[in-house]
Design an enzyme around this catalytic site. Structure first.
Site, PDB file in Angstrom:
ATOM      1  N   ARG A 122      11.725   1.157  -6.941  1.00  8.77           N
ATOM      2  CA  ARG A 122      12.651   1.467  -5.847  1.00  8.77           C
ATOM      3  C   ARG A 122      12.795   0.245  -4.933  1.00  8.77           C
ATOM      4  NH1 ARG A 122       8.883   5.418  -2.012  1.00  8.77           N
ATOM      5  NH2 ARG A 122       7.171   3.959  -1.846  1.00  8.77           N
ATOM      6  N   ASN A 160      14.871   3.968   4.116  1.00  9.01           N
ATOM      7  CA  ASN A 160      13.494   4.445   4.130  1.00  9.01           C
ATOM      8  C   ASN A 160      12.548   3.261   4.178  1.00  9.01           C
ATOM      9  OD1 ASN A 160      11.599   6.752   3.837  1.00  9.01           O
ATOM     10  ND2 ASN A 160      10.913   5.537   2.094  1.00  9.01           N
ATOM     11  N   GLU A 161      11.650   3.275   5.136  1.00 13.04           N
ATOM     12  CA  GLU A 161      10.628   2.221   5.230  1.00 13.04           C
ATOM     13  C   GLU A 161      11.211   0.860   4.842  1.00 13.04           C
ATOM     14  OE1 GLU A 161       7.151   3.349   3.017  1.00 13.04           O
ATOM     15  OE2 GLU A 161       6.404   4.567   4.659  1.00 13.04           O
ATOM     16  N   GLU A 318       6.065  10.467   8.207  1.00 13.17           N
ATOM     17  CA  GLU A 318       5.299  10.736   6.981  1.00 13.17           C
ATOM     18  C   GLU A 318       3.821  10.574   7.261  1.00 13.17           C
ATOM     19  OE1 GLU A 318       6.193   8.199   3.679  1.00 13.17           O
ATOM     20  OE2 GLU A 318       8.337   8.329   3.976  1.00 13.17           O
ATOM     21  N   TRP A 326      -1.713   5.781  -4.146  1.00 15.61           N
ATOM     22  CA  TRP A 326      -1.582   4.328  -4.282  1.00 15.61           C
ATOM     23  C   TRP A 326      -2.841   3.555  -3.877  1.00 15.61           C
ATOM     24  CZ3 TRP A 326      -2.247   3.227   0.784  1.00 15.61           C
ATOM     25  CH2 TRP A 326      -1.729   4.110   1.725  1.00 15.61           C
ATOM     26  N   GLU A 366       4.755   9.154  -8.255  1.00 12.11           N
ATOM     27  CA  GLU A 366       3.984   9.735  -7.154  1.00 12.11           C
ATOM     28  C   GLU A 366       3.512  11.163  -7.448  1.00 12.11           C
ATOM     29  OE1 GLU A 366       6.687   8.857  -3.873  1.00 12.11           O
ATOM     30  OE2 GLU A 366       5.430   7.123  -3.414  1.00 12.11           O
ATOM     31  N   LYS A 367       3.420  11.492  -8.744  1.00  4.66           N
ATOM     32  CA  LYS A 367       3.090  12.889  -9.056  1.00  4.66           C
ATOM     33  C   LYS A 367       1.676  13.268  -8.627  1.00  4.66           C
ATOM     34  CE  LYS A 367       2.337  11.869 -13.970  1.00  4.66           C
ATOM     35  NZ  LYS A 367       2.818  10.475 -13.874  1.00  4.66           N
ATOM     36  N   HIS A 369       0.452  12.351  -5.751  1.00  4.58           N
ATOM     37  CA  HIS A 369       0.426  12.313  -4.273  1.00  4.58           C
ATOM     38  C   HIS A 369       0.497  13.747  -3.774  1.00  4.58           C
ATOM     39  CE1 HIS A 369       1.528  11.314  -0.171  1.00  4.58           C
ATOM     40  NE2 HIS A 369       1.482  10.020  -0.445  1.00  4.58           N
TER      41      HIS A 369
HETATM   42  C1  GAL Z   1       5.868   5.879   1.750  1.00  5.11           C
HETATM   43  C2  GAL Z   1       7.274   6.210   1.286  1.00  5.11           C
HETATM   44  C3  GAL Z   1       7.370   7.554   0.615  1.00  5.11           C
HETATM   45  C4  GAL Z   1       6.225   7.732  -0.348  1.00  5.11           C
HETATM   46  C5  GAL Z   1       4.926   7.588   0.412  1.00  5.11           C
HETATM   47  C6  GAL Z   1       3.705   7.814  -0.446  1.00  5.11           C
HETATM   48  O1  GAL Z   1       5.664   4.498   1.713  1.00  5.11           O
HETATM   49  O2  GAL Z   1       8.176   6.176   2.353  1.00  5.11           O
HETATM   50  O3  GAL Z   1       8.599   7.630  -0.050  1.00  5.11           O
HETATM   51  O4  GAL Z   1       6.313   6.750  -1.329  1.00  5.11           O
HETATM   52  O5  GAL Z   1       4.844   6.299   0.933  1.00  5.11           O
HETATM   53  O6  GAL Z   1       2.519   7.673   0.311  1.00  5.11           O
END
Ligand code: GAL
Length: 687
Positions: A122, A160-161, A318, A326, A366-367, A369
């Site tokens: 992304r 986003n970010e 978030e 991650w 991200e499954k 997460h």
């Molecule tokens: C952020 C991001 C989200 C998701 C999240 C996971 O950096 O904005 O889309 O990836 O981390 O922790």
């Protein structure tokens, strides 16, 4: 500089104005439609009142250059509205679809080695790409026209970010943008040569065209070029943010705009202090860091976010209900820690608390997460915890709209000093700017004192003490501000590697610590960093690591508070304090200098002396201080007292009168019981 936009909170918020926002990123496009109705039901069960759809929906919304598919999103918006849930709607520009990167591969970012960052993940776009901007702004306009009057819409969420993965782009387009930015800053090539010190290593430029980003080179690239490239890259993304905001302002002027920052851990891509004036309210993302003191890091980040937001309410856009995906090893959270983390952000001014994401994904990177609804479904400890937090936030409704109360102590944080102090070829590669600041913050928490972490340039009068750890870059304005603060009776604490360089990263000649030398009343001829693992003894029984200095006192008003007790400077000053002459008011201010890395314990040993002099009062009863963090918000009529247990053990807190909005009273009158990581929130009349 443009003047900041006035603070505007979520629109359509008769319900939101009186309630803390609660929700998540919502990605219904990852799920079959049958799931959506259940989503809304579960959201209602959890007390969710605002969600953020469409963050990564570009490919779904615009399947081809001239194809648009809004039907699914219309439906989602309507369903949310019918369910009483507001929407912080993403502009959907974060991740360009494969058709766009195939059609225009020239929008892809390039790393310092000249390698293209290909699609497949992304944020595969350059901040400086005119082509990307054209497509992205067309999408923003379509989104804005379609949803500006939708009754669910509470705010716009730009991209986003920004800069999460593409903050530094070294492409030819970035090179052209960098040159333009430099022309604006320096005017002429000769001024650029002066600022960058290009007499060194035969780097003198004769034409703008010769100037490049600091790409991979045989040795250390020019430090000012590196620093300016960080500044330019932050500004290039800000410029992109402004372009999206301008479209939203034109098409949908009644709806406030935000974008989610990343004030957390070692994330240093962007100078958020300079971005905040461009949006209507600040939003931040924060994830519990894999570090020694994650609670303190969270509190520090939340405090800095509040400082960047000018202590007005902000949106925690978030965080995680439990594990992220991650880190090397992704630790889970208990319900107690989840509630603690959310309320820690609220204590520092968050008026909306959201997670990434609503439903944990079944596929994609991200499954693993966590989400608000885990893979296990709603019949799970995690979802019950999510519902519990929803109820807690509802109980805290009276806090909504209140402002964070000014702390006694400010800790100054500067992104430019962060970037510059950690460049290569310095006295010690082990110097970590943010860690230095965090150590002081932790030590204050250990002493039962909350600090406001504020961006450099924030007005300081009114703070009893101001700490500027490792403030490496000090320009004329900051120099003047700090000396005025001290002559007005303030108490400044400065540490090693502060005041060394000007805004061009040129050394202030004639002894360290450069710009702060007169204010501190000392001089240092040479830094003497310590090898990894080595330490130097100090006269108060603690020790220093990383750094030491031969400090000479040059002003008769300076006393030695602590001396070196071993090493080459043994007997010489390690910590000094200059008591300033009284200029205004009746209290003399002071300027303290710490020439070594004290670490949390060492700071703790010296804090009582420094803070007593400054008149900083302990905020928690003895015995509880250090175990419980106390942060205040106020609406002028009431103070809201947040007490957060920093330990895993039960702590009994005596003498806490007021109405308990959340928490458990103990047996003793006015006492509170905080279980491990437990939180209590009290409402008291503001005096
Ligand atoms: C952020 C991001 C989200 C998701 C999240 C996971 O950096 O904005 O889309 O990836 O981390 O922790």
């Amino acid at each position: 500089m443009t003047s900041p936009r006035p603070h505007r909170w979520l629109r359509r918020d008769e319900n939101l104005r009186r309630a803390i926002g609660y929700g998540a990123d919502y990605n219904p496009d990852q799920w079959p439609e049958e799931v959506w109705a259940e989503d809304i039901e579960l959201m209602q069960q959890a007390g969710v009142n605002i969600v953020t759809p469409a963050v990564f929906s570009w490919a779904r919304i615009q399947p081809g250059p001239d194809q648009w598919d809004f039907e699914w999103l219309d439906k989602v918006m309507d369903m949310l509205h019918a369910g009483g849930i507001s929407v912080d709607l993403a502009t959907a520009t974060a991740s360009p679809p494969p058709w766009l990167t195939t059609l225009h591969p020239e929008i892809l970012p390039v790393n310092e080695r000249g390698e293209t960052l290909w699609p497949g993940a992304r944020q595969q776009w350059r901040a400086t790409s005119a082509v990307f901007r054209e497509y992205a702004l067309a999408l923003v306009e379509k989104m804005a026209r379609r949803y500006k009057d939708h009754p669910a819409l509470a705010s716009w969420h730009v991209s986003n970010e920004l800069g999460c993965h593409n903050a530094l782009d070294y492409s030819d387009e970035a090179a052209a943008g960098f040159r333009e930015w430099l022309q604006e800053r320096y005017g002429t090539v000769s001024e650029l040569n002066r600022a960058w010190g290009t007499s060194f290593w035969s780097q003198r430029y004769t034409e703008w065209e010769q100037v490049l980003p600091p790409r991979i080179a045989p040795s250390y690239p020019n430090p000012t070029q590196q620093l300016d490239f960080r500044r330019f890259s932050s500004d290039a993304l800000k410029d992109y943010l402004k372009a999206e905001v301008a479209v939203l302002d034109t098409v949908s002027p009644d709806v406030p705009v935000t974008t989610n920052f990343m004030v957390m851990g070692e994330t240093d891509g962007v100078d958020y202090a300079s971005w905040a004036p461009e949006i209507d309210f600040v939003a931040n993302d924060h994830y519990r860091q894999a570090c020694e003191r994650p609670d303190d890091e969270l509190s520090f980040s939340a405090s800095l976010t509040s400082g960047i937001a000018g202590h007005r309410p902000w949106y925690l856009m978030e965080h995680a209900t439990s594990a992220v995906n991650w880190q090397d090893i992704n630790l889970t959270k208990s319900t107690a820690v989840m509630i603690h983390d959310a309320l820690s952000h609220v204590s520092h001014g968050a008026d909306s608390v959201a997670f990434f994401q609503w439903r944990a994904s079944a596929a994609g990177a991200e499954k693993y997460h966590s989400g608000m609804v885990p893979h296990a479904g709603a019949d799970s400890t995690l979802f019950r915890g999510v519902c519990e937090l929803g109820a807690v936030l509802q109980a805290l409704s009276p806090v909504t709209g209140s402002l964070k109360k000014r702390a006694q102590v400010a800790l100054v944080f500067d992104y430019h000093s962060w970037w510059a102090s950690e460049l290569d070829s310095h006295p010690s590669a082990s110097f970590r700017y943010r860690q230095e600041a965090l150590d002081w913050y932790s030590a204050l928490l250990e002493a039962g004192i909350a600090a406001d972490v504020v961006p450099a340039g924030t007005p300081l009068s009114g703070y009893r003490a101001v700490i500027t750890p490792g403030l490496y870059i000090v320009d004329e304005a900051i120099k003047a501000q700090l000396s005025e603060y001290v002559s007005d009776g303030g108490h400044l604490i400065s540490t090693n590697f502060s005041g060394i360089a000007d805004q061009n990263d040129h050394i202030y000649l004639g002894r360290y610590p450069g710009a702060l030398r007169e204010l501190l009343g000392i001089r240092v001829e040479e830094f003497s960093p310590l090898p990894e693992g080595a330490s130097v003894a100090l006269s108060n029984g603690s020790s220093g690591t990383l750094w030491s200095e031969p400090v000479t006192i040059t002003d008769s008003g300076v006393e030695t508070l602590v001396s070196y007790a071993s090493g080459p400077f043994s007997g010489g000053p390690a910590i000094t304090r200059r008591t300033a002459a009284v200029v205004t008011g009746s209290r003399p201010g002071s300027a303290t200098y710490v020439s070594t890395r004290l670490g949390i314990d060492g700071v703790n040993a010296v804090l009582p002396v420094l803070l007593t002099e400054a008149g900083v009062e302990r905020e928690m009863p003895l015995g509880v201080a250090g175990q419980v963090e106390r942060v205040l918000r106020t609406d002028g009529v009431h103070n809201f007292v947040f007490l957060l247990n920093r330990t895993d053990r039960r702590v009994d807190v005596p003498d806490q009168p007021g109405t308990v909005l959340y928490g458990v009273r103990g047996d003793e009158p006015a006492s509170l019981v905080l279980e491990g990581h437990g939180v209590a929130v009290l409402q008291r009349a503001a005096l």
